[in-house]
Design a protein around this motif. Sequence first.
Motif, mmCIF file in Angstrom:
data_model
loop_
_atom_site.group_PDB
_atom_site.id
_atom_site.type_symbol
_atom_site.label_atom_id
_atom_site.label_comp_id
_atom_site.label_asym_id
_atom_site.label_seq_id
_atom_site.Cartn_x
_atom_site.Cartn_y
_atom_site.Cartn_z
ATOM 1 N N LYS A 1 -4.878 -2.899 7.263
ATOM 2 C CA LYS A 1 -5.197 -1.674 6.529
ATOM 3 C C LYS A 1 -4.233 -1.532 5.368
ATOM 4 N N ASN B 1 -7.581 -0.270 -1.263
ATOM 5 C CA ASN B 1 -7.307 0.902 -0.438
ATOM 6 C C ASN B 1 -7.604 2.182 -1.199
ATOM 7 N N SER C 1 -11.031 0.465 4.242
ATOM 8 C CA SER C 1 -10.505 -0.399 3.176
ATOM 9 C C SER C 1 -9.485 -1.329 3.787
ATOM 10 N N GLY C 2 -9.049 -2.306 2.993
ATOM 11 C CA GLY C 2 -8.114 -3.296 3.504
ATOM 12 C C GLY C 2 -8.709 -4.689 3.430
ATOM 13 N N LYS D 1 0.839 -1.208 0.000
ATOM 14 C CA LYS D 1 0.000 0.000 0.000
ATOM 15 C C LYS D 1 0.868 1.251 0.000
#
Length: 800
Positions: free
Chosen positions: A142, A198, A272-273, A76
């Motif tokens: 996350k 994400n 999100s995640g 991410k």
Amino acid sequence: MIDNNIKEFTLELVNAETEKDVIRILEKSGYWQDDSAWREYGDDTMNYSTIGNQQSSADNALVEKLVNSVDAVLMKECLKQGIDPTSDQAPQSIAKAQKQFFNIYNGNLANIEVSQRASLSENILLVATGNRRNPSFSIIDKGEGQSPLHIPKTILSLTKNNKINIPFVQGKFGMGGSGVLRFCSTENSLLLLISKRNHEICAETDKKLFGKDNSRDLWGVTIVRREDPKKNEKNSCYTYLAPDGHILSFSACHLPLLPGTYPKTFHEPLESGTFIKLYEYSIGPSLQSLITLNLYFRLALLMPNIALPIRMLEHRNFKAHSPAITLSGLNVRLDEDKSNNIESEFQTPSTGKMVADSQELDYSIYVFKKGKKENYAKNEGIIFSINGQAHGFMQKDFFVRKAVGMSYLADSILIVIDCSKISRRKQEELFMPSRDRLSNNPMRKTIERELEDILKNHRGLKKLQFKRREEALKDKLQDSKPIVKVLEDILRKSPVLKDLFKHGDKIKDPFDLNDAGTIADFNGKKFPTYFKITREFTEQKPKVCHINHRFRIQFETDVENDYFDRETDPGNLTLEYGGKTIQDYSLNLWNGIANLTMSIPEGKKVGEKLYFEMKVDDISQINPFQNKFYVLINKENKANNSSGNRKKPAGNSEGSDRKKESLLDIPKIINIRQKDWNSKTYEGFEFNRYSALKVKSIGDENGYDFYINLDNAYLKSEIKINNNDSPAVLEARYSYGMVLIGISILNFDENRRKNQKEKDDINYDKNEVSIYDLISQLTEAVSPTLLPMIASLGSLDIES
């Protein structure tokens, strides 16, 4: 199902805790019975053999899922910056990713504050819910998350190369952490998966790297289950919920997937995640307790230097302890707790590097105070890790090998070997794809030999071994003198028995030490003022090394032990032959003595004389310290198969820690009584009323210690019923007999291993009982018959 119904369906599954509850929810929705709504995991009908042939234990399988979450968070951060993770602009190692994304220096979480670790741990959560025996574990991160379109291509794929070209993540085998499935709920192996891409990752970045995806703003949800073999099928099959072949999806800004304040579970919003729930996970009896205790300890061992911290939360009905803890790996635990648990001389671990098959491995040796290691590791003695994750272990029995001779420290030593620098090819050869055990291959054999050499020549370990042994045998030495005298007489009268001794009739006694000078307590400096060879090897008087063997050169210095391995301003050693740098060497620095062990360069022949140069420098040095030495290659020494000439006794220059050893005719024999059975003095031994003989090796040169249990139940019974002989005579016969049996077994094992070594056919993973455990078992088995046999056979004559 419309969006709202799918969302409600998802949250019902999130809050379910048992297989029965999950099946009820799926039956209510009509999915459980509808075979057409389920898609094969990895799109492979034969996936059971692949998924089932991974981690052999539930804890190792759980680690894979947690490591995948670490990878997701690192990914991410990379994608947020618009960097192609496969490009040269991406971090080229996990340590560089830690530094670039989170300011974690040198890949070590111990280098950041406790508060920062706690804050970072909120990115990855492990939550225990449900019942105590088979809790459900939820893993929440996350990280980058996956869209409904990409879930089948990533998390639910098998043998895909999704991460193979990304240098800063751990996952490489393309199994998606599927090893956990065989430990999920007993009947159907149920796992819940929820994920959303994400929102901080730019859509254009995703489109450029992965193509168009209209589902990236949606949540995807599915359940994985195991289906029994259908007719004409031989194996079960893992499938996941995907009506019409597609993951269920719905739109929502966030979902209540984060745990609230205890005892509220899955109450706070996750935008999100990824959320994964392992229903009724078979974690095993020893790890079912409060998550912040045994499971925390175990996961720290399995992830000794994890890249990012993990928050562990307990949401079962436990009381009296904190429901949360931050998991930062074994290295951080050891650093924080060292004053109470680590021996004073090893507060900073003994570190060094070794080379096996031209591959460099870094090692750290920790030595615990008596009884303290069990809080960190049980039977594990050596941990092999890659990028902070344990990939294999060797048991503590390694330390009792005669070639190592650290029996009195076997329950106190823990070694972590970092294999991150070795090539991908060698990693594949050394470790099984399951990443929880070592393979049987030549490289492992080489590593074991290197470790044996490092440990048996480690001055700090030898000194502590002597101290522990001295404590164990205190007040016991005088008791063995009568037995020694009689056994000496027996051996003189019986050449056959005399030949059973490994060293003939001479075994060294480390307790009879003659001082050879003194040396002050060592206090190393940050930077050395000298680094010099202890003995000159000139062209006229070179170091002799037998062909195909390794040799050792010793140096003296005044620098601290972690000089070459510390994170800030480390020293650098350069070894050259013929103008070329040599990497094939091992180095250990301890309290002013540096042992350099290396091999003869390839292609050299007997009679050649080789010239080496060694340089040591650091940021404080204007000119490096230089040492030069010559080595003469000698022919193979077949007489003793050693790697050099016989060592001379230590001289005066060695000081009080390097004392000369005198010789003793036979091994030490220590009498044990019932009051000693549970004494911490004999740590590592388990005596009881049936125990007979236990043996400890104290190294190739020093022989063995024999512990005789004189309160053995059968011996005491024989003393009680025997009216012809005194108790002292019976105890003596029993002791002599047990010692001779032990010596005979040791001799047999020595010859067996010698023959195996000559044939080069030693196997290392047979799970065979160690020779010392075997002696313990066999002498316990023979103890009921030993004295009756001696009495009966001794009275036989020709007529009878």
